[in-house]
Design a protein around this motif. Structure first.
Motif, PDB file in Angstrom:
ATOM      1  N   TYR A   1      33.856 -53.647  53.850  1.00  0.00           N
ATOM      2  CA  TYR A   1      34.170 -55.020  54.234  1.00  0.00           C
ATOM      3  C   TYR A   1      33.056 -55.755  54.976  1.00  0.00           C
ATOM      4  CZ  TYR A   1      38.799 -53.713  52.782  1.00  0.00           C
ATOM      5  OH  TYR A   1      39.865 -53.286  52.042  1.00  0.00           O
ATOM      6  N   TYR A   2      32.236 -55.046  55.725  1.00  0.00           N
ATOM      7  CA  TYR A   2      31.168 -55.713  56.479  1.00  0.00           C
ATOM      8  C   TYR A   2      29.864 -55.704  55.691  1.00  0.00           C
ATOM      9  CZ  TYR A   2      28.115 -56.987  60.329  1.00  0.00           C
ATOM     10  OH  TYR A   2      27.197 -57.625  61.110  1.00  0.00           O
ATOM     11  N   ASP A   3      29.528 -54.518  55.149  1.00  0.00           N
ATOM     12  CA  ASP A   3      28.283 -54.399  54.396  1.00  0.00           C
ATOM     13  C   ASP A   3      28.435 -54.833  52.942  1.00  0.00           C
ATOM     14  OD1 ASP A   3      27.145 -53.344  56.713  1.00  0.00           O
ATOM     15  OD2 ASP A   3      27.569 -51.274  56.126  1.00  0.00           O
ATOM     16  N   HIS A   4      29.673 -54.976  52.481  1.00  0.00           N
ATOM     17  CA  HIS A   4      29.985 -55.395  51.105  1.00  0.00           C
ATOM     18  C   HIS A   4      29.314 -54.508  50.068  1.00  0.00           C
ATOM     19  CE1 HIS A   4      31.879 -58.974  52.695  1.00  0.00           C
ATOM     20  NE2 HIS A   4      30.798 -59.229  53.396  1.00  0.00           N
ATOM     21  N   LEU A   5      29.332 -53.191  50.316  1.00  0.00           N
ATOM     22  CA  LEU A   5      28.734 -52.249  49.376  1.00  0.00           C
ATOM     23  C   LEU A   5      29.668 -52.043  48.184  1.00  0.00           C
ATOM     24  CD1 LEU A   5      27.386 -49.505  51.814  1.00  0.00           C
ATOM     25  CD2 LEU A   5      26.106 -51.363  50.738  1.00  0.00           C
ATOM     26  N   PRO A   6      29.110 -51.923  46.986  1.00  0.00           N
ATOM     27  CA  PRO A   6      29.956 -51.647  45.821  1.00  0.00           C
ATOM     28  C   PRO A   6      30.568 -50.253  45.929  1.00  0.00           C
ATOM     29  CG  PRO A   6      27.636 -51.828  45.183  1.00  0.00           C
ATOM     30  CD  PRO A   6      27.710 -52.089  46.641  1.00  0.00           C
ATOM     31  N   VAL A   7      31.708 -50.068  45.281  1.00  0.00           N
ATOM     32  CA  VAL A   7      32.443 -48.802  45.374  1.00  0.00           C
ATOM     33  C   VAL A   7      31.602 -47.625  44.888  1.00  0.00           C
ATOM     34  CG1 VAL A   7      33.637 -48.969  43.156  1.00  0.00           C
ATOM     35  CG2 VAL A   7      34.701 -47.735  45.025  1.00  0.00           C
ATOM     36  N   THR A   8      30.742 -47.845  43.914  1.00  0.00           N
ATOM     37  CA  THR A   8      29.898 -46.740  43.434  1.00  0.00           C
ATOM     38  C   THR A   8      28.922 -46.286  44.524  1.00  0.00           C
ATOM     39  OG1 THR A   8      28.418 -48.368  42.426  1.00  0.00           O
ATOM     40  CG2 THR A   8      30.035 -47.335  40.984  1.00  0.00           C
ATOM     41  N   THR A   9      28.395 -47.227  45.275  1.00  0.00           N
ATOM     42  CA  THR A   9      27.485 -46.895  46.372  1.00  0.00           C
ATOM     43  C   THR A   9      28.235 -46.172  47.485  1.00  0.00           C
ATOM     44  OG1 THR A   9      26.170 -48.860  45.855  1.00  0.00           O
ATOM     45  CG2 THR A   9      25.809 -47.851  48.001  1.00  0.00           C
ATOM     46  N   VAL A  10      29.425 -46.662  47.823  1.00  0.00           N
ATOM     47  CA  VAL A  10      30.246 -46.027  48.854  1.00  0.00           C
ATOM     48  C   VAL A  10      30.585 -44.594  48.440  1.00  0.00           C
ATOM     49  CG1 VAL A  10      32.482 -46.113  50.037  1.00  0.00           C
ATOM     50  CG2 VAL A  10      31.177 -48.213  49.709  1.00  0.00           C
TER      51      VAL A  10
END
Length: 180
Positions: free
Chosen positions: A132-141
């Protein structure tokens, strides 16, 4: 000729019974989810109808894939359809429908929210921050946190949010408690 019509009718009857059984098993869960997400009963019926069509196409096309939990499978399809509909409705909403208010970076309100987020644990905080803060894509997470797949990362995010929701619910807090 009569035997063929009887065979066709019996197939249609079986198909109808199949759909009625699915409806009785899975619709209540779908309706609860849609209601929790702000949807109406009619929207839940629309989503479930689309869910049944997708499910029927899946089971009637080609080699059968083993589906162990029909209810869970149907709920998953419905959740995805609802999310798609929700995103589409948000994108089509005019900007003048939003009240834009600048909130201070840090303060008592942010402190309260952080306190309840911290109750979920450090890993949850980091996971929610990434989403939510860094707005990383789910693949990156998924890669960053070492999950086996994107579904696992999404489930972990959901469980973290549920921990926070449960803490807020246990403390009988309301939206107004977070507003100055």
């Amino acid at each position: 000729m009569i035997a063929k019509d009887h065979h066709t009718l019996s197939r249609a009857g079986l198909r109808e019974a199949f759909f009625i059984a699915l409806y009785k098993k899975a619709f209540p869960g779908v309706a609860r989810h849609i209601a929790r997400m702000g949807g109406s009963f009619e929207e839940a019926q629309d989503i479930f109808q689309d869910t049944l069509v997708i499910y029927y196409e899946k089971v009637s096309s080609g080699p059968a894939e083993t589906i162990l939990h029909e209810q869970a499978y149907l709920l998953g399809i419905a959740k995805k359809l609802w999310l798609q509909r929700y995103k589409a409705s948000i994108q089509n909403q005019p900007l003048d429908d939003f009240d834009i208010e600048v909130m201070p970076e840090e303060g008592p309100v942010t402190g309260k929210i952080l306190h309840y987020l911290e109750t979920a644990g450090k890993k949850c905080m980091e996971l929610l921050k990434a989403y939510y803060y860094d707005h990383l894509p789910v693949t990156t997470v998924t890669k960053l946190f070492g999950y086996s797949g994107t579904h696992s990362a999404t489930v972990a995010k959901y469980k973290c949010l549920e921990k926070v929701r449960e803490t807020v619910k246990q403390n009988s807090l309301h939206y107004a408690d977070f507003i100055e």
